[in-house]
Structures are given as C-alpha cells and as structure tokens.
Design a protein around this motif. Structure first.
Motif, mmCIF file in Angstrom:
data_model
loop_
_atom_site.group_PDB
_atom_site.id
_atom_site.type_symbol
_atom_site.label_atom_id
_atom_site.label_comp_id
_atom_site.label_asym_id
_atom_site.label_seq_id
_atom_site.Cartn_x
_atom_site.Cartn_y
_atom_site.Cartn_z
ATOM 1 N N GLY A 1 0.783 -1.236 0.000
ATOM 2 C CA GLY A 1 0.000 0.000 0.000
ATOM 3 C C GLY A 1 0.808 1.275 0.000
ATOM 4 O O GLY A 1 0.252 2.362 -0.070
ATOM 5 N N GLN A 2 2.142 1.168 0.096
ATOM 6 C CA GLN A 2 2.951 2.389 0.161
ATOM 7 C C GLN A 2 4.178 2.267 -0.747
ATOM 8 O O GLN A 2 5.262 2.705 -0.388
ATOM 9 C CB GLN A 2 3.395 2.663 1.605
ATOM 10 N N GLY A 3 4.022 1.639 -1.875
ATOM 11 C CA GLY A 3 5.139 1.530 -2.818
ATOM 12 C C GLY A 3 5.892 0.231 -2.646
ATOM 13 O O GLY A 3 5.499 -0.649 -1.876
ATOM 14 N N LYS A 4 6.991 0.100 -3.421
ATOM 15 C CA LYS A 4 7.731 -1.159 -3.486
ATOM 16 C C LYS A 4 8.284 -1.583 -2.127
ATOM 17 O O LYS A 4 8.711 -0.746 -1.338
ATOM 18 C CB LYS A 4 8.911 -1.012 -4.450
ATOM 19 N N ARG A 5 8.289 -2.906 -1.904
ATOM 20 C CA ARG A 5 8.955 -3.433 -0.720
ATOM 21 C C ARG A 5 9.894 -4.547 -1.141
ATOM 22 O O ARG A 5 9.698 -5.174 -2.182
ATOM 23 C CB ARG A 5 7.940 -3.877 0.337
ATOM 24 N N THR A 6 10.911 -4.799 -0.319
ATOM 25 C CA THR A 6 12.014 -5.657 -0.755
ATOM 26 C C THR A 6 12.187 -6.888 0.119
ATOM 27 O O THR A 6 13.078 -7.695 -0.119
ATOM 28 C CB THR A 6 13.328 -4.863 -0.731
ATOM 29 N N HIS A 7 11.380 -7.025 1.157
ATOM 30 C CA HIS A 7 11.520 -8.131 2.105
ATOM 31 C C HIS A 7 10.128 -8.401 2.652
ATOM 32 O O HIS A 7 9.282 -7.488 2.689
ATOM 33 C CB HIS A 7 12.493 -7.713 3.221
ATOM 34 N N ASN A 8 9.894 -9.629 3.103
ATOM 35 C CA ASN A 8 8.564 -9.963 3.617
ATOM 36 C C ASN A 8 8.138 -9.088 4.791
ATOM 37 O O ASN A 8 6.948 -8.910 5.041
ATOM 38 C CB ASN A 8 8.528 -11.434 4.035
ATOM 39 N N ASN A 9 9.104 -8.565 5.530
ATOM 40 C CA ASN A 9 8.762 -7.705 6.670
ATOM 41 C C ASN A 9 8.979 -6.226 6.358
ATOM 42 O O ASN A 9 8.927 -5.393 7.256
ATOM 43 C CB ASN A 9 9.580 -8.096 7.904
ATOM 44 N N HIS A 10 9.241 -5.907 5.123
ATOM 45 C CA HIS A 10 9.427 -4.516 4.704
ATOM 46 C C HIS A 10 8.070 -3.951 4.311
ATOM 47 O O HIS A 10 7.295 -4.615 3.622
ATOM 48 C CB HIS A 10 10.400 -4.504 3.512
ATOM 49 N N ILE A 11 7.774 -2.724 4.755
ATOM 50 C CA ILE A 11 6.491 -2.117 4.382
ATOM 51 C C ILE A 11 6.703 -1.093 3.271
ATOM 52 O O ILE A 11 6.010 -1.090 2.268
ATOM 53 C CB ILE A 11 5.807 -1.438 5.587
ATOM 54 N N PHE A 12 7.684 -0.190 3.468
ATOM 55 C CA PHE A 12 7.897 0.861 2.467
ATOM 56 C C PHE A 12 9.268 1.479 2.680
ATOM 57 O O PHE A 12 9.858 1.376 3.764
ATOM 58 C CB PHE A 12 6.822 1.959 2.575
ATOM 59 N N THR A 13 9.754 2.110 1.626
ATOM 60 C CA THR A 13 10.862 3.054 1.739
ATOM 61 C C THR A 13 10.373 4.371 1.174
ATOM 62 O O THR A 13 9.814 4.412 0.075
ATOM 63 C CB THR A 13 12.087 2.569 0.932
ATOM 64 N N TRP A 14 10.528 5.392 1.962
ATOM 65 C CA TRP A 14 10.109 6.732 1.528
ATOM 66 C C TRP A 14 11.314 7.645 1.631
ATOM 67 O O TRP A 14 12.065 7.571 2.612
ATOM 68 C CB TRP A 14 8.995 7.219 2.454
ATOM 69 N N ASP A 15 11.564 8.457 0.628
ATOM 70 C CA ASP A 15 12.658 9.420 0.781
ATOM 71 C C ASP A 15 12.310 10.726 0.095
ATOM 72 O O ASP A 15 11.382 10.808 -0.709
ATOM 73 C CB ASP A 15 13.999 8.849 0.298
#
Lengths: 799, 161
Positions: A167-181
C-alpha cells in the motif's frame, strides 16, 4: 461616553477573539453531566468483551466457543470465521495496509483480538471471554525492528508473502512495508564529503502510548426496520469513520449516523478504526440489539495505537563556525504487525520532512523505512502532527550535538542558523513553504527572561564542584493544519474542514463543524470567532460537533488542524453571512451596500453614525424584509481547503538539577514561549500549553512501551506505564510572541501540539547538557532515574 | 448469580438496589443509579476518575465492592452543588480553567472536596501531595492547583464572613 469607549464596550460585550472568556463546556463537566460514550445506555443494550492472544506470534489451531455459549447471558461468540462470509475479517488501515479485525489463522502481536463475546452485561461478557478456549502453536517472535529484514527473520504477514507492495510503494523483504525518501541525495552526499565538520548520532524515539484518561469504545445500534446504523464512538474523526463504515458494510452513508459524544482526551489515540468497533457493529447488525464495547486500560495500552518507535540516525554537515551546510536524516520505523500509521494517504512517513526545523539548511535528504514486527499496530501522532515529534526531536538534538562538537554555545549556534525574518515565506530544502516566523527576537526574549548567561555561569561553578546541572534549549518549528487537498487526503477524501452557521431571527446562532473537541474547548473558541465576525455575543452562539447527521463533513481534530482549518472555515462562513447581512442592512437603511461599513456589531452609513442597523436587527429582517430577489434566511456552510499548512514555532528553555547518587532529575525551571500567530482565547491557549508540556514531560522522562524477547509487553496498566502525577509534574512558565499566518483568515496557526513536540527535545537537551562537559552527546529517552544513574555510573560521577 | 439487597444514602437520598456480591460500586452508581459523573479510567485505583466520597473519606469506587457501601453515606459529583448553587470548588475549576476534556474532573472535584476539609489552608506542595492519587492528562495540573487554592480562599472567606 466617547465613541471610542462605546466601541470598546460593545467589543467587550461580544466576548470574541482575543479575550479569555470562561469555557462554555465547563458547566456540564463540573456537574457530572458530560456525556461520554460509556455513559450511553440504550434499551436492550448488550456488552462485548474481547478474547485476546497471550502470545506475540502463534498459529491458531482451534477455537472452542461451546463453554462460553453455554453460559447464561451470552448471546454470541464471534471469531474471524464468522466475519469471513461478510468479508469483514480484515479491514483497510489509514496507511493503505489491511489489518485483521479478528485474528485470521494466526496472531501477530500479544493481546491481538481473537474473538468477541457478546453478553447481557460487562460481567457476563468477561466471564464468557474467560471460557473461550483457543489452542495456539507458538511461533518465533520478531521484536527488534533492526532484525526485521534479516534473511532468517520470522515472517509476520503471511497474507503479504509474494506481494511486492503493501500500500505504500515497493517493498524488498517480507517484513518490509515501504521506503520513503525526499530531498537531493547526491547534492547532500557531496556537501557531507566536502564539509569542514560532520556529526552523526543514533537517536531513538521509543514506543509510547497516548493514553487519554478515557479509553476507546463505542455503542453500535442497528435498526433492522429501517436498515439504519447509529454508532456512538470515541472518534477524533467521526465523518471519516462513517465513510469507512459504509465502505466496509455497504450500508448507504445516508443511513449511517456516527456520533462522537464528549471525548475524554484523544491525543491521537482516537483517530483510527479499531477491531472492537467493527465487531461491535457486526454484532449489533447480527443480533439486532445495541452492543457496547469499551476498552479496559490494559486493552488500551496494549492494542489501540502506539506512537513513535522511530529508530533515527541524524547527520549534520557544517563549517567550523557551526553554520549548517547539509542535513541527512534517516529512520527505521517499527509499525508493528499491521501498518496502521495514522497519516494522510500519500505520506508514509507523515510530515517527517519538516526535520530541517527552524534552520536555513541549503540541502537535505531524508529517508524512512517501515518494517513489520510482532507488536501492536499503529504509529499514531501522539499530540503532534504526523511524525513531527520524531522530526523535531532529531534536528533539535542534532544541533546540540553539533554545538558540542564545535564548542559553540547552544543558543549561539541557533542564532547562526535560524531562518531570518526577511526570508519568509521560506522554501525549505525538503519542499515546505514556511508561512511566517520570527525566531531570533523570540529566542532573545527567552534567554533574557531566564538569565541564560547567569545560568551558564552557575552551571560552570557547579561543574567545578562536581554537581550536575543541565540547561536545555529547543527552538522548534511545527507544521500543522493538514491540509491542502492537493497534498493531503484520507482514503481519497481531501483534508478540508467545514463550518455551517445559522443565525436565528432573534439574533442568536448555532454553528456546526466537521471537527470534534476532546478538551480543546471548541465550543468556546469557535463561538468567539463567530462573535467577532458577526457582532453577536459568544454567549448566544451554540457550537455543535461530532454528529454526522447534523454537522457538515469534515476530517476531524488531530494534527492541530481545528483552528488552522476548522477555524478558517468558521471565519469564512461568518464572512459570507456578514456580506449578506450588509446587503440587508443597506436595504433597511435605504442606501447602497457600498455606503455602509461594519462597526463591531452593526452596520453604519458611512459618515452618519446615527444611521445604523445592528446585526440583531438585520437577523430579524433576514426572515421578513430582504432586498428584492434575495433568498430569506441567514445561514451558510463553508468547506475550507487551506492553501498551505501553518508553521507555529516556539522557544523553550529547561533547567535541571540531577542528583549524582540517585540519578533523579529535578526540573528547576521550564519556560515556554509559543508563537501560534493570532490568539483567539489566551486562557485556553495557556491551558493547552500546560497540558502539552506535561505530556512532553511524560514521554521524555518516563513513558516506554517495552517488550521482552518473546514479544511479551512489559507493563500495560497504569501501575507500570508512566502518567505524571501532581507530585512530579513541574511548574510551567509560559510566554508568547505573535507572528500571524499570512494565509489564514484570522492569522492563527494552531497551538495544542507545539508544547509536546518542542517539550520532549527540550527535556532531553537539558538532561544531556548536564553531562556535556564529560563528552556525552546523546542518551536515549526516557530519562528515568535509573537510566540517568546508568550514565552517571558509567562516567564514574557517583564516586 | 444471587443478588444482594443494598441500601445506602446517595447524595442525601436513600437508595435501594439489588447487586451481585462481585459488582463494583462504580458500575452500580453509573449503570443502575444513572449517576454517570464518576468515570472509569484505569480499573486499578491509579487514575482517580472514579473518586467518590464515602463516610467522609475519598474512595476510588472502581476497586470498591458495592456491598461495602451498605448503610454508608455516599456522595458523588452530582451531589456537590446544593440549592442551585455551585460548590466553590466547581466555580473555581471553571474560573481558573482547571479542566479541559472533563473526564477526570468529577474525581478531581470529589477528592478536592475531601482534601479541603482535611487541610483548609493548603500550600501548593500540600495540594500536589494531597491530590496525587488523581491523574489528569490535559491540564498539566497547574490550573487545577490554582482552582483548589481559589476554592480554599473562597470557602475560608465565606466561613469568616
């Protein structure tokens, strides 16, 4: 009486903007006649109690309801399997994620909602909850967010496996939610490479809980005959709750009525939609009877919306004079098992990019990574605008770290970096346009009031004697009043707010807003705005909020948005009414509308003080004698979409004395200067500042939601969780300057959260300053006696 | 569960109710007698929102069995005003902005009512110690202290008049 005296007297009688009139809501509260959600008692009402998980992470093997259902007085035991056919076992969160309403095959945090028992009263419901038998298969728990993205980390969200976004863009791991910068990373990196001085510090905003004195709860009442649902609920955003209910249930929004009654404090805890609400509503629809669900304090601290849990890294690059050249901040955000961060939809890290603070920083870059852990979901704004406390804490700590590195006085380094008055409106490196500010005179005012130089001399003398004294400064800028709909929405609804005003024939009025008071005194403040704008006494202006059947749609009260957005809507609505009133007055006075002018509470023919019509006279005429072609009546509604946020600021100073044997910190002085633009009710403003400072004191000095390695919450009652009492709470000194917002119709900015946002770093800066001469640059909150003693002991200062 | 007959005096009126032995006084007051002024904030005696006055003592009614009130004189915030007049404490809380959300207020008033009888001329520190069992999240306590000081002065002035 002179004309000037007459004008003043008429102004005083209005009790409008700028006066400290007594609160209109107080008479009911002091006589025990408030109406909070747990006071609501409907005929045939049942009570719900939730069965909760004892484990942080476990598979649900089986749920046996039989014994509970056999208990006389129990009407239903509801589990995820019961909600599945309705598609209600999961629900959307404000952050674009989904959250289990009742645990679906597994639990992912301790105290997670597993079932609800609905019974005749709260005692039987609690008995029934004890009788529900749940068999679990315990899984390894993930508690440390720094380990969340390890290769072998337990997977928290099986439902998201294989999905590359939550829901907040790409994620890279099963426990990753988002990266925002945000910001110019390359230019920032170059500035750091070329800097004369850099500093770096790891800085934690620990997990805390807002804990208003009233917990969350609701009473859901479904009328089967008419297919209509009424929900009394402790909500800071009743209109959005209504929309969510419609989206979830399919009941037409016109048949859903959400009522936020009196609310016993919110502080961000009452923004979201919680599982208990959903199950109570479903229960009422299924059983055809009203169902009440009220949290216990343990439920509240354990499950409904923690705040913070931001694991930050702050870096500043500067020249040898302490002039900041670049800022690079990052944070690892622990959102718990579901991303229930309270945020405008497009802002996964809230307004964290306000982290350049009050300083003119040419280039900056900020990044936040969100992760799942086996903890309660949330990430709410505890008495602050979205993630602003975390941002301000970082910059206000880091500027102290830089000062210590360069051996520059902590007030002086702020002078050297402040955005100057002539730079407003100021474009920050991370994209904000600060509306107004005047920081330097405010700083000098505080330093003089507290004899800062004298304090530093005293500190030097004490240090020579081995005593610990700290002086904390915080010179913060907030961003509040979300917000412009082009930037901010919640589930697609723009973050405007609204006001409807009806002036009655005899010259009193009722007004309704889309916001909702939780102690801020809206019924008083809004009445004062209308009083000044319309020339009617605030005593005669009734304010109502919180009933979605009667109030115009609004986004609610959080993020200090009531005065910036709701207050603006109120002023604009009143001005529309006054414009119509001017035409009616001109008609009555038989002149052109351009020939009359406004004078406090009346229209006067220009140059003829005897030819007047008061607003009361105009109100009467609005219902019987209006100009030809004009509609009768005197009412309007305004939906105000703010052109910008507002940027209140403050200068705080705290003096602490620390016992070097016990680690106990004594707050000798706390001086808070706030600039919230034009001030509507100074008494209420001061009260808000006292309260916000006290909540800052709580966070900085004692609050912590902590877990053991298995994810067991270590302390979830008021026995363990720190709420300051009369005894330890310091004395507060308040002061102000006034720098109006240029874009707000009243020049006001909002204030209630500034003291929390600015207060926390001020306490920390004071405590850490006490050890600055020993080379200490940072110690994480909370500064409990034990934690402070550990610093003392490590430094050998207790010998 | 078998119910017990409970009789006590509430705000000057005798009341009779049937209660379960395990029922807490706060629930009986709020749900049977519809006196919803006293609130439930913590259920562990920490916050004081449920404070009422029983036989001349401040009692946190969330951890007090209703049957313990048998024959007692119980006073709640609803009984504080008399003859259409606010109690000086109520007036002072309004005057000094001693409340915001109002949730702790009934408990604060009832503790303040008893405290000022225990100590009619309290210092600020006396108030901080004497009121320490009542929590407030909104006010930062400062204006509650001012309210109690004002009430003390007003009560003493009335007594001396």
């Amino acid at each position: 009486m002179s004309a000037a005296e007459d004008t003043l007297e008429r102004q005083d009688q209005l009790q409008g903007i700028g006066c400290s009139r007594k609160r209109k809501e107080d008479p009911r509260f002091i006589q025990g006649k408030g109406n909070y959600v747990d006071d609501v008692k409907l005929p045939g009402m049942l009570c719900g109690a939730i069965v909760r998980s004892p484990f942080a992470h476990a598979k649900i093997v089986s749920i046996n309801k039989e014994k509970a259902l056999a208990l006389p007085g129990v009407h239903a035991v509801i589990t995820a399997d019961d909600l599945k056919p309705l598609g209600l076992h999961w629900m959307p969160t404000l952050a674009g994620d989904t959250q289990a309403v009742l645990a679906d095959e597994k639990v992912a945090f301790q105290q997670q909602e597993v079932a609800m028992v609905v019974a005749d009263d709260r005692y039987i419901a609690a008995d029934g909850a004890e009788l529900v038998e749940v068999e679990y298969e315990v899984l390894p728990a993930l508690v440390d967010p720094h380990k969340a993205m390890d290769d072998d980390a337990p997977i928290i969200r099986d439902d998201l496996v294989g999905k590359d976004e939550a829901g907040q863009g790409k994620r890279t791991h099963n426990n990753h939610i988002f990266t925002w910068d945000v910001g110019d990373k390359d230019a920032t990196d170059r500035a750091f490479d070329n800097a004369e001085v850099t500093v770096r510090e790891e800085i934690l905003n620990p997990r805390v809980h807002p804990s208003p004195l009233e917990t969350c709860g609701c009473v859901a009442s479904f009328d089967k005959i008419n297919g209509a649902l009424t929900v009394y609920i402790t909500s800071q955003a009743p209109h959005i709750v209504r929309t969510v209910i419609t989206l979830l249930s399919g009941i037409a929004e016109s048949k859903v009525r959400v009522i936020s009654p009196d609310i016993g404090g919110g502080f961000g805890n009452k923004v979201g939609v919680y599982p208990g609400y959903v199950v109570a509503i479903v229960s009422s629809i299924v059983l055809g009877r009203p169902v009440k669900w009220i949290e216990s304090r343990i439920d509240n601290i354990s499950t409904t919306a923690f705040a913070r849990d931001y694991h930050g890294i702050g870096e500043l690059a500067a020249d040898k004079n302490g002039v900041i050249k670049a800022l690079r901040f990052s944070a690892l955000a622990d959102h718990g098992a579901f991303n229930a961060h309270a945020q405008p939809t497009k802002w996964p890290a809230g307004l964290f990019s306000i982290c350049t603070g009050s300083y003119d920083i040419p280039v900056a870059y900020a990044r936040v990574d969100g992760v799942y852990t086996n903890k309660a979901p949330g990430g709410v704004a505890y008495r602050c605008s979205f993630r602003v406390t975390e941002a301000v804490y970082l910059i206000e700590r880091m500027i102290d770290v830089l000062a210590q590195k360069l051996d520059i006085d902590k007030a002086e380094i702020r002078r050297r970096n402040f955005i100057k008055a002539e730079q407003f409106p100021y474009q920050s490196a991370l994209g904000w346009e600060y509306d107004s500010g005047n920081y330097l005179p405010a700083l000098e005012k505080v330093l003089e009031a507290c004899d800062y130089e004298g304090l530093r001399k005293e500190q030097a003398e004490k240090r020579a004697k081995g005593e610990l004294m700290g002086i904390g400064l915080c010179t913060f800028t907030e961003i509040v009043g979300a917000g412009p709909s082009k930037a901010c929405d919640v589930l697609g609804v723009g973050m405007f707010d609204s006001c409807e005003i009806r002036v009655h024939p005899t010259g009193s009025a009722i007004a309704r807003m889309g916001t909702i008071t939780q102690g801020q005194g809206h019924q008083t403040t809004y009445a004062q705005i209308i009083a000044s704008e319309l020339g009617l006494s605030s005593d005669d202006i009734q304010i109502e909020e919180g009933d979605t059947d009667t109030a115009p749609y609004g986004l609610g009260t959080y993020g200090s948005r009531s005065t910036p957005v709701g207050g603006a809507a109120t002023a604009m609505a009143a001005r529309t009414i006054r414009a119509k009133a001017q035409k009616i007055a001109a008609h009555l006075l038989e002149v052109s509308p351009d020939d009359v002018e406004w004078d406090v509470d009346r229209f006067q023919v220009k140059g003829n003080p005897d030819a007047v019509k008061t607003m009361k006279e105009v109100a009467w005429a609005a219902y019987n004698n209006v100009p030809e072609g004009m509609e009768m009546g005197l009412e309007t509604v305004n939906y105000y979409d703010p052109p910008n946020f507002t940027y209140p600021f403050g200068i705080y100073l705290c003096v602490v004395d620390i016992d070097r044997h016990t680690g106990e910190t004594s707050i000798r002085r706390f001086y808070a200067l706030d600039d919230c633009g034009n001030r509507i009710n100074p008494m209420i403003i001061e009260g808000q500042i006292h309260g916000g400072l006290n909540e800052a004191f709580a966070v900085a000095m004692g609050q912590l939601i902590s877990f053991d390695e298995d994810g067991n919450l270590q302390g979830n009652s008021l026995m363990d969780y720190f709420i300051p009492t009369f005894v330890e709470t310091p004395h507060w000194e308040t002061d102000y300057t006034v720098t109006p917002s240029p874009h707000h119709p009243l020049g006001a900015k909002g204030v209630a959260e500034s003291p929390h946002v600015g207060g926390i770093p001020c306490f920390s800066n004071a405590v850490i300053d006490a050890f600055a001469h020993k080379g200490v640059t940072h110690v994480n909150m909370p500064h409990t006696a034990f934690n402070v003693w550990k610093t003392i002991h490590q430094l050998g200062l207790d010998n | 569960m078998a119910k017990t007959q409970l009789s006590f005096n509430l705000n000057g009126q005798d009341v009779d109710v049937l209660v379960e032995p395990r029922e807490l006084l706060i629930h009986v007051l709020r749900e049977q007698l519809m006196q919803t002024g006293a609130h439930i904030g913590c259920e562990t005696s920490h916050c004081g929102a449920c404070t009422v006055d029983i036989n001349g003592q401040s009692v946190k009614s969330c951890t007090f069995l209703a049957v313990q009130a048998q024959g007692a004189e119980v006073m709640t915030v609803e009984g504080l005003a008399s003859g259409g007049e606010l109690h000086p404490l109520q007036a002072a809380f309004m005057e000094e902005h001693g409340l915001q959300c109002g949730f702790c207020t009934p408990g604060m008033l009832m503790r303040g009512y008893r405290f000022l009888q225990e100590n009619p001329n309290p210092s600020e520190d006396d108030i901080r110690q004497g009121m320490a069992g009542n929590l407030c999240r909104c006010t930062g306590y400062q204006n509650i202290i001012k309210s109690i000081q004002k009430a003390a002065a007003d009560i003493n002035a009335a007594d001396n008049a």
